[in-house]
Write a protein that holds these residues in place. Sequence first.
Motif, PDB file in Angstrom:
ATOM      1  N   HIS A 169      -6.264 -18.255  26.009  1.00  0.00           N
ATOM      2  CA  HIS A 169      -6.585 -19.665  26.220  1.00  0.00           C
ATOM      3  C   HIS A 169      -7.638 -20.129  25.222  1.00  0.00           C
ATOM      4  N   ALA A 170      -7.454 -21.306  24.675  1.00  0.00           N
ATOM      5  CA  ALA A 170      -8.375 -21.819  23.649  1.00  0.00           C
ATOM      6  C   ALA A 170      -9.767 -22.082  24.211  1.00  0.00           C
ATOM      7  N   ASP A 171      -9.850 -22.493  25.472  1.00  0.00           N
ATOM      8  CA  ASP A 171     -11.134 -22.862  26.071  1.00  0.00           C
ATOM      9  C   ASP A 171     -11.571 -21.900  27.174  1.00  0.00           C
ATOM     10  N   GLN A 172     -10.661 -21.540  28.049  1.00  0.00           N
ATOM     11  CA  GLN A 172     -10.993 -20.679  29.180  1.00  0.00           C
ATOM     12  C   GLN A 172     -10.946 -19.208  28.758  1.00  0.00           C
ATOM     13  N   ARG A 173     -11.923 -18.820  27.950  1.00  0.00           N
ATOM     14  CA  ARG A 173     -11.985 -17.428  27.487  1.00  0.00           C
ATOM     15  C   ARG A 173     -13.436 -17.046  27.234  1.00  0.00           C
ATOM     16  N   LEU A 174     -13.642 -15.758  27.089  1.00  0.00           N
ATOM     17  CA  LEU A 174     -14.980 -15.234  26.867  1.00  0.00           C
ATOM     18  C   LEU A 174     -15.563 -15.764  25.556  1.00  0.00           C
ATOM     19  N   PRO A 175     -16.869 -15.940  25.509  1.00  0.00           N
ATOM     20  CA  PRO A 175     -17.488 -16.510  24.305  1.00  0.00           C
ATOM     21  C   PRO A 175     -17.455 -15.579  23.102  1.00  0.00           C
ATOM     22  N   ASN A 176     -17.195 -14.309  23.315  1.00  0.00           N
ATOM     23  CA  ASN A 176     -17.291 -13.340  22.211  1.00  0.00           C
ATOM     24  C   ASN A 176     -15.948 -12.857  21.692  1.00  0.00           C
ATOM     25  N   THR A 177     -14.843 -13.327  22.268  1.00  0.00           N
ATOM     26  CA  THR A 177     -13.545 -12.700  22.017  1.00  0.00           C
ATOM     27  C   THR A 177     -12.605 -13.598  21.233  1.00  0.00           C
ATOM     28  N   LEU A 178     -12.069 -13.052  20.133  1.00  0.00           N
ATOM     29  CA  LEU A 178     -11.091 -13.750  19.304  1.00  0.00           C
ATOM     30  C   LEU A 178      -9.913 -12.806  19.068  1.00  0.00           C
ATOM     31  N   ASN A 179      -8.776 -13.130  19.675  1.00  0.00           N
ATOM     32  CA  ASN A 179      -7.558 -12.337  19.485  1.00  0.00           C
ATOM     33  C   ASN A 179      -6.579 -13.189  18.694  1.00  0.00           C
ATOM     34  N   ILE A 180      -6.213 -12.708  17.511  1.00  0.00           N
ATOM     35  CA  ILE A 180      -5.359 -13.494  16.618  1.00  0.00           C
ATOM     36  C   ILE A 180      -4.297 -12.605  15.980  1.00  0.00           C
ATOM     37  N   SER A 181      -3.310 -13.237  15.414  1.00  0.00           N
ATOM     38  CA  SER A 181      -2.412 -12.561  14.478  1.00  0.00           C
ATOM     39  C   SER A 181      -2.314 -13.424  13.231  1.00  0.00           C
ATOM     40  N   ILE A 182      -1.977 -12.776  12.119  1.00  0.00           N
ATOM     41  CA  ILE A 182      -1.803 -13.458  10.838  1.00  0.00           C
ATOM     42  C   ILE A 182      -0.341 -13.304  10.439  1.00  0.00           C
ATOM     43  N   THR A 183       0.311 -14.412  10.210  1.00  0.00           N
ATOM     44  CA  THR A 183       1.740 -14.399   9.906  1.00  0.00           C
ATOM     45  C   THR A 183       2.076 -13.372   8.827  1.00  0.00           C
ATOM     46  N   GLY A 184       3.031 -12.519   9.151  1.00  0.00           N
ATOM     47  CA  GLY A 184       3.553 -11.579   8.170  1.00  0.00           C
ATOM     48  C   GLY A 184       2.731 -10.330   7.947  1.00  0.00           C
ATOM     49  N   VAL A 185       1.686 -10.110   8.765  1.00  0.00           N
ATOM     50  CA  VAL A 185       0.825  -8.939   8.560  1.00  0.00           C
ATOM     51  C   VAL A 185       0.692  -8.164   9.873  1.00  0.00           C
ATOM     52  N   PRO A 186       1.258  -6.967   9.977  1.00  0.00           N
ATOM     53  CA  PRO A 186       1.062  -6.142  11.180  1.00  0.00           C
ATOM     54  C   PRO A 186      -0.421  -5.812  11.358  1.00  0.00           C
ATOM     55  N   GLY A 187      -0.888  -5.848  12.589  1.00  0.00           N
ATOM     56  CA  GLY A 187      -2.307  -5.625  12.859  1.00  0.00           C
ATOM     57  C   GLY A 187      -2.801  -4.268  12.413  1.00  0.00           C
ATOM     58  N   THR A 188      -1.997  -3.227  12.628  1.00  0.00           N
ATOM     59  CA  THR A 188      -2.426  -1.881  12.225  1.00  0.00           C
ATOM     60  C   THR A 188      -2.592  -1.790  10.716  1.00  0.00           C
ATOM     61  N   GLU A 189      -1.676  -2.408   9.967  1.00  0.00           N
ATOM     62  CA  GLU A 189      -1.784  -2.383   8.502  1.00  0.00           C
ATOM     63  C   GLU A 189      -2.986  -3.186   8.027  1.00  0.00           C
TER      64      GLU A 189
END
Length: 409
Positions: free
Chosen positions: A297-317
């Motif tokens: 959620h953009a607003d209802q979330r912890l102040p320290n946490t950002l979970n994202i993905s970047i188009t075309g890039v696997p997170g592990t890589e």
Amino acid sequence: MSTHPGLDGEPIYLDYNATTPIDPAVVTAMRPYLATGFGNPSSAHRYATAPAAALATARTQVAALIGADPTGIVFTGSGSEADNLAIRGTVLAAPDHRRHVITQATEHPAVLATCQALHRLHGIKVTVLPVDAHGLVDPADLHAAITPRTALVSIMLANNETGTIQPIAELAAIAHTHGAVIHTDAAQAAGKIPIDVDALGVDLVTLVGHKMYAPKGIAALYRRPGLTLEPIIYGGGQEHGLRAGTENVPYAVALGTAANLSRANLDSELSRLTELRDRLHQALNTALPDRIHLHGHADQRLPNTLNISITGVPGTELLAAVPQLAASTGSACHSGITEPSPVLTAMSLDRDRALGAIRLSLGRWTTTADVDQAANLLATAARRRHSDAERERLCAAVESAGEDSDLRG
């Protein structure tokens, strides 16, 4: 803000949701009970006096963090143990006609596995509520699922991966209307956002030391006074008879001190971390326009946490390409096969988005410089990955065109 002795500058530590460095003030507070204050707090001589007093103080400090009665605090060895005590303890102490538990799809494995064990070993019916695209439980779904047979509702306060904060007060009201007990795992929320057990209406709350600058191996369960639980460890009657075994005084002191520090700095840290989190998000959006996707959620979330993905890039890589940064992905590798996070899958993210997820979680020693450097490192690695992929695509196209020309010839 001085630098933590365990953080030497590189890699930049943005994995506070996994575990936090122990605050030096916490180490100082617990040290006497590792060195000289060794007595058993249940003994009747003077060597027990200081440990017993320290244990009582720690209980009061932990309770104060969540606006609770200190008599409701039960010290445990981990958050998983506290979850087990809350869920197993409630259900096994409930009347025979209450044989139903409700939880939700993005819970911590300690909650989901305990519910599954109750079903397997005791025939308890378990309902797992879905979540929406933001990871939120719809209170209407709880209302539809709850019955007079429901003993317990267990819904986490804030998700460890996305930071999404659930509408616990509304869910608690529904549970209580049907005579059910409500438990919330607040491991990630405690010390980051205000928690008041009466305002939330919760009966059981899990708190975890190593998520708020205390050592691993100490946690607590808040139990509303008067609520009956089946003990998780039988024996000498310590911890109100719910968790036998001589108390771990140094670690209880550590948890109490950490709770006290978090309570004292709650407002300022909430504001500071929110600003840093949003600065990091904005920097990534600016560097990689239209390629950053927020999970949770953009607003209802912890102040320290950002979970994202970047188009075309696997997170592990992506994280493998940035060894200067310590963070987490939203995937797990089993037998050489990378699988997306069950949390993100439950939120209906497609496989590529879920496998692209990274969790950047900030904390007490995160600085503006850390955030700016992390954004630059991630953006540079993502651009490089994108350029390499484009180069591979063009080479493949040229090779394919050459093969077609040979065939025509």
